[in-house]
Structure formats: structure tokens, C-alpha cells
Scaffold this motif. Structure first.
Motif, mmCIF file in Angstrom:
data_model
loop_
_atom_site.group_PDB
_atom_site.id
_atom_site.type_symbol
_atom_site.label_atom_id
_atom_site.label_comp_id
_atom_site.label_asym_id
_atom_site.label_seq_id
_atom_site.Cartn_x
_atom_site.Cartn_y
_atom_site.Cartn_z
ATOM 1 N N ARG A 230 44.130 46.630 32.396
ATOM 2 C CA ARG A 230 43.249 45.710 33.108
ATOM 3 C C ARG A 230 44.054 44.637 33.827
ATOM 4 N N LYS A 231 45.081 44.120 33.161
ATOM 5 C CA LYS A 231 45.916 43.101 33.781
ATOM 6 C C LYS A 231 46.715 43.683 34.943
ATOM 7 N N ASP A 232 47.244 44.892 34.773
ATOM 8 C CA ASP A 232 47.988 45.536 35.860
ATOM 9 C C ASP A 232 47.118 45.709 37.098
ATOM 10 N N SER A 233 45.858 46.049 36.884
ATOM 11 C CA SER A 233 44.952 46.227 38.013
ATOM 12 C C SER A 233 44.806 44.937 38.804
ATOM 13 N N LEU A 234 44.695 43.822 38.073
ATOM 14 C CA LEU A 234 44.612 42.528 38.745
ATOM 15 C C LEU A 234 45.926 42.178 39.433
ATOM 16 N N MET A 235 47.046 42.445 38.767
ATOM 17 C CA MET A 235 48.343 42.119 39.350
ATOM 18 C C MET A 235 48.580 42.903 40.638
ATOM 19 N N LYS B 222 41.611 30.247 40.475
ATOM 20 C CA LYS B 222 40.648 31.332 40.349
ATOM 21 C C LYS B 222 41.329 32.605 39.874
ATOM 22 N N GLU B 223 42.442 32.957 40.529
ATOM 23 C CA GLU B 223 43.153 34.182 40.171
ATOM 24 C C GLU B 223 43.799 34.074 38.800
ATOM 25 N N LEU B 224 44.361 32.910 38.506
ATOM 26 C CA LEU B 224 45.007 32.725 37.203
ATOM 27 C C LEU B 224 44.012 32.849 36.070
ATOM 28 N N ASN B 225 42.820 32.299 36.255
ATOM 29 C CA ASN B 225 41.804 32.369 35.203
ATOM 30 C C ASN B 225 41.368 33.799 34.917
ATOM 31 N N GLN B 226 41.484 34.668 35.910
ATOM 32 C CA GLN B 226 41.086 36.059 35.696
ATOM 33 C C GLN B 226 42.053 36.801 34.786
ATOM 34 N N THR B 227 43.290 36.317 34.686
ATOM 35 C CA THR B 227 44.298 37.012 33.879
ATOM 36 C C THR B 227 44.564 36.360 32.532
#
Length: 297
Positions: free
Chosen positions: A103-108, A120-125
């Protein structure tokens, strides 16, 4: 040489039918139950995204989800960490990892295309922490495994696929509706009891474990420090990949074990201290950390 039998490509059609759809719902509730208390970062700031590169080595044909319970501190063995892990099975390879790492790789990957990241992006990870740090890829044709960690500095090593001398026993039990047989083996300092199902003719299992005449649905060491239990199965297709950024350090297994030991004995060397906006230390890198590796030898 260990491999996935040829009919694995279509095996889900035989054992994953409408009656098993309850696994999806149970698995969804299980994963949701592992959601941590939400952490939120506010403020106007920006940072450059981390680099993100992968090497795709196969495509998953089916996936086995495991609940993992493990002891980090043997002095407090009653306190166990829990994680959801996934075994992705392909035609030529398999991959075992913490589900949150995918899940984290997908965001990265998504964020790597941005010019900068904000709150915003940091909170997602922030709430996608991988409790199980090792990623294990098995190459069936080459008979080897590749191991990566997901620490701040990622290390990688490879070795021949370990061969376990399983003692097959007659005792049986039911897991996820499948009849399972018992098997026992020793592996690098620990004794394990595994439960495998001949109804799922896949010679694989969580972590490095494999080599039985059926998929390993449960395995636990004799001291109950590490317990893998299958909680669901699906056939969602996805890439099986390894992270391949230049910062990844390729070393030997012996070096990997020394670094892991040093990290827990002297985390300050690797982490230092981190502080919140009020100047209070939130990570004390100087404190020795408990170390209970799954491989003791």
C-alpha cells in the motif's frame, strides 16, 4: 527444484468459489481492525518525494493473506505485534511481505511524479507502517531467494532457497475450510509446526517456508514467538516486484545479520534523535532495542 505445479494457474477456479466469498468480507474486517490511531500532520511545508524504482519480475496469479503475530521482546513475550502479510504467487516467483508495504509503495509511486509533497501526501503514508520488515522473493527456476528489508536504509541479500527436512505426521485440522496435515521441521535455530493442505497443491508458504505437498496455511515455532495463520485467499492480479533504487545496498546474509544486530544494539548510529515542533525528542536513537530475529543462526 521446488516449483508451483502447472495447474496452479487455474486452481482458484476450483477452490475459490461463491461459497468462499465470505473470506473477502472476513479479510476486509480483519485488515480494518489493524488500522492504527490516525496521525495527522498540519502546517505549510513541502519536501521532495523519495525516488521510487522497481523491477517487475512476475505477475501474481493468486494471493494468500496471513495474520502474523510475533514477539519482538523475549522479556515481554506476552506482548505480541500483529501484522497482515501477503504471499503473492506467480508462475515463476513468489513474494512475501507486509501488506502495508504494498500500500505504501503504491502511494510512493504516485508521489514520485510530483514536484513536492505537502502535509496532505505525508498524512496518507504516516499510518502505513510495516511491522514486518522483511520482503522475501522466491525464484522457482533459479532455486534462490532474495531478501530486502524496509528500514530507513534498505539492504538486500540473496541465497539458495533453504531446504527444510519436514517430518510428516498424521494429525489433521481444519483451516479456512480445508483439511490440513501436520508437519514438523527445524530451521535456523527454531523448531516449527506447519499445517498444509493437499487440496491446494502449491508447494509454498509464508516467509521462506515451503517444500510440503500442499500450501502451508499455518506455521508456528515451538516457543510461539512467530505465528503465521492464513485468513483469506484471492486471485487478484498484481505485479510481483522488488524495489531497485540506487540507495539499496546489496550485501551478504552474514553482513545483513550483523547490521541488524548492530541496529538494535546501537540504533543511535542509524537514527540519531528526532524532535517535534516543541523540541521534545520523539525518537531516542540511543536506547538499545529488543532483538528477537526469526533466524537465530
Amino acid at each position: 527444484m521446488l516449483n508451483v505445479v502447472s495447474k496452479n494457474r487455474n486452481i482458484c477456479g476450483s477452490y475459490f468459489n461463491a461459497e468462499n466469498m465470505k473470506f473477502y468480507f472476513s479479510l476486509f474486517l480483519f485488515i480494518v481492525s489493524f488500522a492504527r490511531a490516525q496521525v495527522s500532520v498540519t502546517g505549510n511545508f513541502s519536501m521532495k518525494p523519495d525516488s521510487y524504482e522497481v523491477k517487475v519480475i512476475d505477475k501474481s496469479l493468486q494471493n494468500i493473506y496471513y495474520k502474523l503475530k510475533f514477539v519482538r521482546d523475549t522479556k515481554n513475550s506476552g506482548k505480541k505485534l500483529e501484522a497482515v502479510c501477503i504471499l503473492q504467487l506467480g508462475e515463476h516467483s513468489s513474494k512475501f511481505s507486509d501488506f502495508n508495504s504494498l500500500r505504501k509503495d503504491s502511494l510512493m509511486e504516485k508521489f514520485s511524479h510530483l514536484d513536492h509533497l505537502g502535509s496532505k501526501e505525508l498524512n496518507q503514508t504516516l499510518n502505513l507502517s510495516e511491522k514486518w520488515k522483511n520482503v522475501v522473493v522466491k525464484s522457482f527456476s533459479e532455486g534462490k531467494i532474495i531478501v530486502q528489508d524496509v528500514a530507513k536504509n534498505t539492504y538486500q541479500y540473496e541465497e539458495r532457497q533453504p531446504v527444510l527436512n519436514w517430518a510428516l505426521e498424521t494429525e489433521t485440522k481444519n483451516i479456512l475450510g480445508y483439511s490440513c496435515n501436520k508437519a514438523i521441521a527445524k530451521y535456523r535455530g527454531r523448531k516449527y509446526t506447519a499445517w498444509y493442505s493437499k487440496d491446494i497443491p502449491i508447494h509454498n508458504g509464508p516467509y521462506v517456508f515451503q517444500g510440503l505437498p500442499g500450501l502451508i496455511l499455518e506455521i508456528e515455532d515451538s516457543k510461539s514467538n512467530f505465528h503465521f495463520m492464513a485468513v483469506g485467499i484471492d486471485k487478484k492480479a498484481a505485479d510481483i516486484y522488488l524495489r531497485s533504487e540506487k540507495r539499496i545496498l546489496v550485501i551478504t546474509r552474514e553482513q545483513f545479520r550483523k547490521i541488524a544486530q548492530n541496529y538494535h544494539d546501537n540504533p543511535g548510529f542509524f537514527l540519531g534523535k528526532s524532535y517535534d515542533i516543541n523540541g521534545n525528542a520523539i525518537i531516542d536513537g540511543g536506547k538499545k532495542r529488543p532483538y528477537n530475529p526469526i533466524e537465530m543462526e
